[in-house]
Every structure is written in C-alpha cells, then in structure tokens.
Design a protein around this motif. Sequence first.
Motif, short mmCIF file in Angstrom:
data_model
loop_
_atom_site.label_atom_id
_atom_site.label_comp_id
_atom_site.label_asym_id
_atom_site.label_seq_id
_atom_site.Cartn_x
_atom_site.Cartn_y
_atom_site.Cartn_z
N TYR A 119 22.53 50.08 71.54
CA TYR A 119 23.26 49.74 70.32
C TYR A 119 23.11 48.26 70.00
N LYS A 120 22.97 47.96 68.71
CA LYS A 120 22.90 46.58 68.27
C LYS A 120 24.31 45.99 68.31
N MET A 121 24.58 45.21 69.34
CA MET A 121 25.91 44.65 69.53
C MET A 121 25.87 43.15 69.27
N ILE A 122 26.62 42.72 68.26
CA ILE A 122 26.66 41.32 67.88
C ILE A 122 28.13 40.89 67.84
N GLN A 123 28.39 39.67 68.25
CA GLN A 123 29.75 39.16 68.20
C GLN A 123 30.08 38.83 66.74
N VAL A 124 30.81 39.72 66.10
CA VAL A 124 31.07 39.62 64.66
C VAL A 124 32.37 38.85 64.40
N PRO A 125 32.32 37.82 63.57
CA PRO A 125 33.54 37.07 63.26
C PRO A 125 34.47 37.88 62.36
N SER A 126 35.74 37.52 62.35
CA SER A 126 36.70 38.22 61.50
C SER A 126 36.46 37.85 60.03
N ASN A 127 36.85 38.77 59.15
CA ASN A 127 36.69 38.58 57.71
C ASN A 127 38.06 38.79 57.05
N PRO A 128 38.87 37.73 56.95
CA PRO A 128 40.24 37.87 56.44
C PRO A 128 40.32 38.50 55.05
N LEU A 130 38.23 40.66 53.62
CA LEU A 130 37.96 42.09 53.70
C LEU A 130 39.15 42.83 54.31
N ARG A 131 39.74 42.24 55.34
CA ARG A 131 40.89 42.87 55.98
C ARG A 131 42.05 43.03 54.99
N LYS A 132 42.29 42.00 54.20
CA LYS A 132 43.38 42.07 53.21
C LYS A 132 43.11 43.15 52.18
N LYS A 133 41.84 43.29 51.80
CA LYS A 133 41.45 44.30 50.81
C LYS A 133 41.65 45.71 51.35
N LEU A 134 41.45 45.89 52.66
CA LEU A 134 41.49 47.23 53.26
C LEU A 134 42.87 47.63 53.79
N GLU A 135 43.76 46.67 53.98
CA GLU A 135 45.00 46.96 54.69
C GLU A 135 45.91 47.96 53.99
N SER A 136 45.76 48.12 52.66
CA SER A 136 46.61 49.07 51.93
C SER A 136 46.04 50.50 51.97
N ILE A 168 34.83 48.74 60.07
CA ILE A 168 34.26 48.48 58.74
C ILE A 168 33.81 47.02 58.64
N GLU A 169 34.62 46.15 59.19
CA GLU A 169 34.30 44.72 59.21
C GLU A 169 32.97 44.46 59.93
N ILE A 170 32.80 45.11 61.06
CA ILE A 170 31.57 44.95 61.84
C ILE A 170 30.37 45.51 61.08
N GLU A 171 30.52 46.71 60.52
CA GLU A 171 29.40 47.34 59.81
C GLU A 171 29.04 46.55 58.55
N THR A 172 30.04 45.99 57.87
CA THR A 172 29.78 45.16 56.70
C THR A 172 28.97 43.93 57.09
N TYR A 173 29.31 43.35 58.22
CA TYR A 173 28.59 42.17 58.71
C TYR A 173 27.14 42.53 59.02
#
Length: 228
Positions: A119-128, A130-136, A168-173
């Motif tokens: 698996y392509k494993m990369i240390q993905v940074p957080s995306n505040p 995107l998280r705010k957009k998805l939280e609802s 989703i955050e990881i896949e978006t990255y």
Amino acid sequence: MINSNKYNLLVVLGPTASGKTALAVPLAYEINGEIISADSRQVYRNMDLGTGKDLDEYVVEGQQVPYHLINIADAGYKYNVYEYQRDFFKAFEDIHRRDKFPVMCGGTGMYIEAVLNGYKMIQVPSNPMLRKKLESNTLDELAGVLSSMKRLHNTTEVDTKKRAIRAIEIETYYQSHPEIEVELPELRPLIIGVHIDREKRREKITQRLRSRLKEGMVEEVKRILELV
C-alpha cells in the motif's frame, strides 16, 4: 531450509490462539531467522499479559530468537498502519543486511495487507478546511464519499465519523499529489496460514484468559492507567 533465491520473507498468519508464535519461532530458529511481529497490540510497552506477548516462547533450545516491533510504543500513543509499514521495512532490510531471514508473525490483517500488498503509505498532514466541510455529513454520507474515491478494503475505515473523515482526507491528499512515489523493497513471500478448529480455539482463548487473570492482568491494566 527455505529457498532464499525464491523467497525473501516467511509469513505465518492466523487468528488469535491459533498457535502462530509456537510455529513461527521454531521455524525462525531453524532458518537463522528473526521474527517481525504483525500485532497491533504487542507494539505497546507494559501490556504484556493483556496482549499475550508470551516472550518466553522466543527461546528455543536455550537460545533467544530475536524479535522486532514488540514493545516499541508507549501506552496511549496512536501507533498506525503508516508507521507499521515503515518500521516493518526498516526491520526487514536490517535483517537481510545481517544475512538473517525475516519471519513475519501475527494476525493484524491491516498490517499484513499494508506490507504484502505494498500500500502507498504517506504521512498525510491534517486538512482543517476539509474536515470542517465534512463534519456535518452523516456516517453513511461519508462512506459514500470515500467509496466514490477508492475501493474500500475493509469497514474499519468507515466505522466512525472520525475515521471516515480521516480516510477521505488521506485519499484527497493522494489524489492531489499524484507525483508522490513510494519505493518499497520487493517482497517474495512464502505464506503459511494457521487453521484451528473454532471450538478448540475458543477453549484455548478461555484457558488463556483465566491464566492471565491469575497472573495479574487486572493489576497490569491498573498500572497502565496510572501511566497514561
């Protein structure tokens, strides 16, 4: 002896209480090998009884069989699949450099899949943002978003909203950074799956639990809670 020209990794996998360690350690001893654990709980220090490390089983005919990725993280630390894959390949290459043979042993499926399937494993940074957009979104909606981006390997990615959003955050990255390439060593694994009758396994699990409770598993948990 194993054919090292054909294989460069021995894998012993199976469910809890199937006898993986009892098989893998003597095999490692016979082929001048070292164990690389694939257990998501045994990475933690001080969790000996509760995680069933049974480190006395790593001694064969009075000789210690070396092991890796056991007791490497503190309780409370969120050790993840990315870190496991990274640490596995570090151990794998180190073992081969010393002309030993790596033996993966464990039952944590995602760890094993991440290594064997590359698996392509990369240390993905957080995306505040995107998280705010998805939280609802509801969990079902998040699962739908993720499944539109990739094939879901297992349901653990969408068993909670927090995990689904992170997935989703990881896949978006990944999709926004297609240039990133992950170079992994080539694996030529020989895989052994340990099968055991279900009822017999239940009996072994029950016996093991009773034994560990007598040995002080409750006290071990209390000590860990004082540390975290």
